[in-house]
Structure formats: structure tokens, C-alpha cells
Design an enzyme around this catalytic site. Structure first.
Site, PDB file in Angstrom:
ATOM      1  N   SER A 179       4.706 -29.602   3.329  1.00  0.00           N
ATOM      2  CA  SER A 179       5.639 -30.671   2.966  1.00  0.00           C
ATOM      3  C   SER A 179       7.081 -30.178   2.862  1.00  0.00           C
ATOM      4  O   SER A 179       7.337 -29.005   2.585  1.00  0.00           O
ATOM      5  CB  SER A 179       5.234 -31.277   1.621  1.00  0.00           C
ATOM      6  OG  SER A 179       3.906 -31.722   1.668  1.00  0.00           O
TER       7      SER A 179
HETATM    8  N1  SAH Z   1      -0.101 -29.040  -0.032  1.00  0.00           N
HETATM    9  C1  SAH Z   1      -0.006 -28.588   1.349  1.00  0.00           C
HETATM   10  C2  SAH Z   1       0.209 -29.749   2.277  1.00  0.00           C
HETATM   11  C3  SAH Z   1      -0.808 -29.727   3.342  1.00  0.00           C
HETATM   12  S1  SAH Z   1      -0.915 -31.160   4.377  1.00  0.00           S
HETATM   13  C4  SAH Z   1       1.019 -27.498   1.513  1.00  0.00           C
HETATM   14  O1  SAH Z   1       1.741 -27.189   0.560  1.00  0.00           O
HETATM   15  O2  SAH Z   1       1.077 -26.899   2.586  1.00  0.00           O
HETATM   16  C5  SAH Z   1      -2.356 -31.945   3.708  1.00  0.00           C
HETATM   17  C6  SAH Z   1      -3.629 -31.182   3.796  1.00  0.00           C
HETATM   18  O3  SAH Z   1      -4.663 -32.037   3.299  1.00  0.00           O
HETATM   19  C7  SAH Z   1      -4.063 -30.777   5.183  1.00  0.00           C
HETATM   20  O4  SAH Z   1      -4.238 -29.395   5.220  1.00  0.00           O
HETATM   21  C8  SAH Z   1      -5.398 -31.507   5.399  1.00  0.00           C
HETATM   22  O5  SAH Z   1      -6.343 -30.768   6.142  1.00  0.00           O
HETATM   23  C9  SAH Z   1      -5.864 -31.719   3.972  1.00  0.00           C
HETATM   24  N2  SAH Z   1      -6.827 -32.795   3.746  1.00  0.00           N
HETATM   25  C10 SAH Z   1      -6.885 -34.018   4.320  1.00  0.00           C
HETATM   26  N3  SAH Z   1      -7.918 -34.728   3.822  1.00  0.00           N
HETATM   27  C11 SAH Z   1      -8.538 -33.934   2.895  1.00  0.00           C
HETATM   28  C12 SAH Z   1      -9.663 -34.098   2.042  1.00  0.00           C
HETATM   29  N4  SAH Z   1     -10.394 -35.235   1.994  1.00  0.00           N
HETATM   30  N5  SAH Z   1     -10.003 -33.064   1.233  1.00  0.00           N
HETATM   31  C13 SAH Z   1      -9.302 -31.911   1.245  1.00  0.00           C
HETATM   32  N6  SAH Z   1      -8.228 -31.701   2.044  1.00  0.00           N
HETATM   33  C14 SAH Z   1      -7.842 -32.701   2.867  1.00  0.00           C
END
Ligand code: SAH
Length: 214
Positions: free
Chosen positions: A62
Site C-alpha cells: 500500500s
Molecule cells: N498489508 C500488505 C498489503 C498487501 S495487498 C502490505 O503491507 O504489503 C493485500 C494482500 O491480501 C495480498 O497479498 C493478498 O494476497 C491478500 N489477501 C487477499 N485475500 C485474502 C484472504 N482472504 N486472506 C488472507 N490474505 C488475503
């Protein structure tokens, strides 16, 4: 060669403080955590720029401001147990670990979870547990949580997450369609649930039982 420490200071000043974030703890955490180590080597010079960046599996880390806004909304003081849905790069987990007691983070892609975990270990974080699974179900074994942060967009707030929120706890979650969401802050109070809209955001999809279908 970029001076990463200077880049972090500038990021906090121009992208975060200038946009109305006040929490000194959030500033400190964001000045400290080496965000450039959570992205691909080729993208390191952009790590402190004012936008999200791609990570593996077509996911994103993000924008720094959004990390700050979501973290501030949890009002952490160091004693909390926090749940993060969507570990991704692990950057947000590290920021949370600086400000809370313990962080539980769930990622659905095993390779992302593995990479995030290894960088977090390398940086010495001992208060973060990363697990692979569907975070829309929460983490019932270690519930309730004082703070829950969902870093992926969902059509509706997953009920298990509300159920796993401690009394007085806060949940921040992007709710909307696949292309744009409102960042919703949910507080669990004795008199019930209180919701506040923190504004428009754009997240990758939460894929799972209580999120989007694949
Ligand atoms: N907090 C992260 C943002 C990652 S983007 C950072 O600081 O980099 C969001 C993430 O959520 C992705 O990696 C995606 O694979 C994950 N995601 C999507 N649906 C999910 C679910 N049901 N359970 C766990 N992770 C999930």
C-alpha cells in the site's frame, strides 16, 4: 544511491504529517521501518514514493499514507493484540509490530507469506506470527483482538472479524466493489457497533469465504 533514511524522513513529512496524520508513534514507526527491503530490488528507489508498488502474485504494497491512516485509526498504545488480513509484503505487519504488543497476520498466498516472514525474521521482529489461510474467517484461536486491519477490499464486512473484535476494539476495512472502496472504521462499544467512513481507497480484492469469489 538513495539515502533511504532521509527518504523516510521526507516521506513522513511530506506525505503523512502534511496530510493530517498526528500520531507521533506512527511517524516514528514509519521513520524506522526500512520499507525498501519489502519490495523487489528493482523497485527500491521508488519505495518511499507517494504510491503503492507491485509485489509478487499481482498484489501491492500500500501507499505509505494509507498505511499511516489505517495504523493511526487503530489508536495503538503498545499493549494490543492486532490481527492483519493480507500480509502481502509484510511492511504493514512491521509497522504494527512497532506499535502493538503482538501481531497476527494472515496471507492467502503461501509464497508471499514465506517471503514476508523471512524479511520480518531478518529484521528481528519476534512479536509477529504469519500464517497462510483465508483471513476473511479471522483467526478464531487467538481471538479476540484489540485491533483488526484488513488490507484488501471486500464487498461487505466479514462477520467473523466483527465477532473477533474485543470490547472497545477497532477494525479498519476497505468496503466497496472490486475497483474502489470506502475505508470503514468499526468500533465495538458496549452500546453496539459504531462505523465511521474514513474516505475513498483502492485496494486489491479480499478473496475468501467472506470476501470475493476467486
Ligand atoms: N498489508 C500488505 C498489503 C498487501 S495487498 C502490505 O503491507 O504489503 C493485500 C494482500 O491480501 C495480498 O497479498 C493478498 O494476497 C491478500 N489477501 C487477499 N485475500 C485474502 C484472504 N482472504 N486472506 C488472507 N490474505 C488475503
Amino acid at each position: 544511491m538513495v539515502n533511504f533514511k532521509k527518504a523516510r524522513e521526507r516521506m513522513v513529512e511530506t506525505q503523512i504529517a502534511a496530510r493530517g496524520i498526528h500520531d507521533e508513534g506512527v511517524f516514528e514507526a514509519m521513520r524506522k521501518v526500512p520499507r525498501h527491503l519489502f519490495v523487489d530490488e528493482a523497485l527500491r528507489d521508488q519505495a518511499y514514493s507517494d504510491h503503492p508498488l507491485p509485489i509478487a502474485e499481482k498484489q501491492t504494497i500500500s501507499q505509505p499514507y494509507i498505511v499511516a491512516l489505517m495504523t493511526e485509526s487503530l489508536e495503538l498504545n503498545g499493549a494490543e493484540k492486532v490481527l492483519e488480513i493480507g500480509t502481502g509484503s509484510g511492511y504493514q505487519s512491521a509497522i504494527l509490530a512497532e506499535l502493538a504488543d503482538r501481531v497476527f497476520s494472515i496471507e492467502r498466498h503461501p509464497d508471499l507469506a514465506y517471503r514476508a516472514n523471512s524479511i520480518l525474521r531478518k529484521l528481528g521482529y519476534q512479536n509477529i506470527i504469519v500464517r497462510v489461510g483465508d483471513g476473511s474467517l479471522g483467526w478464531p484461536d487467538d481471538a479476540p483482538f484489540d485491533g483488526i486491519i484488513v488490507t484488501a477490499g471486500t464487498p461487505k464486512i466479514p462477520q467473523p472479524l466483527i465477532d473477533q473484535l474485543n470490547m472497545g476494539g477497532r477494525l479498519v476495512v476497505p468496503v466497496g466493489d472490486r475497483f474502489g472502496q470506502d475505508l470503514i472504521l468499526v468500533r465495538r462499544l458496549a452500546e453496539g457497533i459504531k462505523k465511521t467512513n474514513l474516505g475513498g481507497v483502492r485496494f486489491v480484492n479480499l478473496v475468501g469465504k467472506w470476501g470475493w469469489k476467486e
